[in-house]
Design a protein around this motif. Structure first.
Motif, short mmCIF file in Angstrom:
data_model
loop_
_atom_site.label_atom_id
_atom_site.label_comp_id
_atom_site.label_asym_id
_atom_site.label_seq_id
_atom_site.Cartn_x
_atom_site.Cartn_y
_atom_site.Cartn_z
N ALA A 1 19.43 3.18 -4.21
CA ALA A 1 19.00 3.83 -5.18
C ALA A 1 19.16 2.90 -6.31
CB ALA A 1 19.93 5.03 -5.47
N PRO A 2 18.22 3.01 -7.20
CA PRO A 2 17.10 3.97 -7.53
C PRO A 2 16.08 3.68 -6.53
CG PRO A 2 16.79 2.18 -9.22
CD PRO A 2 17.81 1.87 -8.36
N HIS B 1 17.62 3.77 -18.63
CA HIS B 1 17.69 3.83 -17.28
C HIS B 1 16.47 2.64 -16.89
CE1 HIS B 1 17.30 4.33 -12.92
NE2 HIS B 1 18.29 4.66 -12.83
N GLY C 1 20.55 4.02 -11.11
CA GLY C 1 20.42 4.87 -9.70
C GLY C 1 20.02 6.23 -9.60
#
Length: 269
Positions: free
Chosen positions: A59-60, A85, A143
């Motif tokens: 992740a991401p 993010h 993530g």
């Protein structure tokens, strides 16, 4: 973090960073490699090939840019988390871009080239750590959201040409960050998120130096080849950059980095 004893060259150390998938592990590896170079523990040897793609965590989830969900207006905490993010992902990839630049192209350059980009790689790791910490303060983490997979395309596109890499990564992509970050800071401040705004201001100060390093080495190399830096920059951007070079430009920040308007005015769309 201490590097394994077998890693004693710049090439092996850079490959080690790129092949570390875990986000915390990668930032710790970046710091350890930069420190080892600064302390004279790595020889200026480029004896390890760089991977075509860096190792990535589970992740991401990585999506094409056109499949990314819209972030919404910055007034909501959800939208601010999505913005932070996205920036954290940019800084995460920037760690690999810095060390790939050294490991792939550093051999013919003076040792000062390695020193500049080691410092930059460590700063990109610090930026990622700041953004991830801010996400956690807001109840999220790197993530938790998808990220787009277009950033490494610049490295793939320029894998065979050091000047193209310098032109596209620091002198187009990072220069674009200088253009848009002041407005992003203002939006965070306008909704009372001064902590995020201060952090982005600190990161932008470093990014001016990153663009300056790219411009310095690009100009020194092209001038040494008897080429016009601005004209050759325009040739390489037209050849390798997939997208527009569009205003508004932060001419002041770009000028601080040595990236004057004669480089990019002719490319503006």
């Amino acid at each position: 973090m201490i590097l394994p004893a077998a890693i004693d060259s710049v090439g092996a150390a850079c490959a080690h960073v790129l092949l570390t998938p875990d986000p915390r592990g990668k930032l710790m590896a970046a710091r350890a490699v930069a420190r080892a170079w600064r302390l004279g523990r790595l020889t200026h040897r480029f004896d390890t090939p760089m991977p075509d793609r860096p190792a990535r965590p589970d992740a991401p989830e990585l999506l094409p840019p056109n499949k990314m969900p819209r972030r919404g207006k910055i007034g909501s905490e959800r939208a601010r988390i999505a913005m932070l993010h996205a920036l954290a992902h940019i800084e995460f990839v920037a760690i690999d871009l810095a060390f790939d630049l050294i490991g792939r192209f550093g051999g013919p350059f003076p040792t000062d080239f390695t020193s500049d980009w080691m410092r930059i790689g460590a700063e990109e790791a610090m930026h990622f750590a700041l953004l991830d910490r801010r996400l956690r303060q807001m109840g999220s983490f790197y993530g938790a959201l998808p990220a787009h997979d277009g950033l490494w395309q610049a490295a793939t596109e320029t894998a065979g040409d050091a000047l193209a890499r310098l032109a596209i990564v620091p002198m187009v992509l990072e220069a674009r960050a200088l253009d848009i970050t002041p407005a992003t800071i203002e939006r965070f401040e306008s909704v009372g998120d001064s902590a995020s705004a201060r952090m982005l201001g600190r990161i932008m100060t470093d990014e001016i130096r990153h663009v300056a390093a790219g411009t310095k080495w690009f100009c020194a190399t092209t001038e040494g080849m008897g080429l016009s830096p601005a004209h050759h920059y325009q040739i390489l951007v037209k050849r390798h950059f997939r997208g527009p070079v569009k205003p508004p430009f932060n001419d002041s920040a770009r000028r601080q980095a040595g990236l004057t308007r004669d480089f990019y005015d002719a490319l503006a769309t």
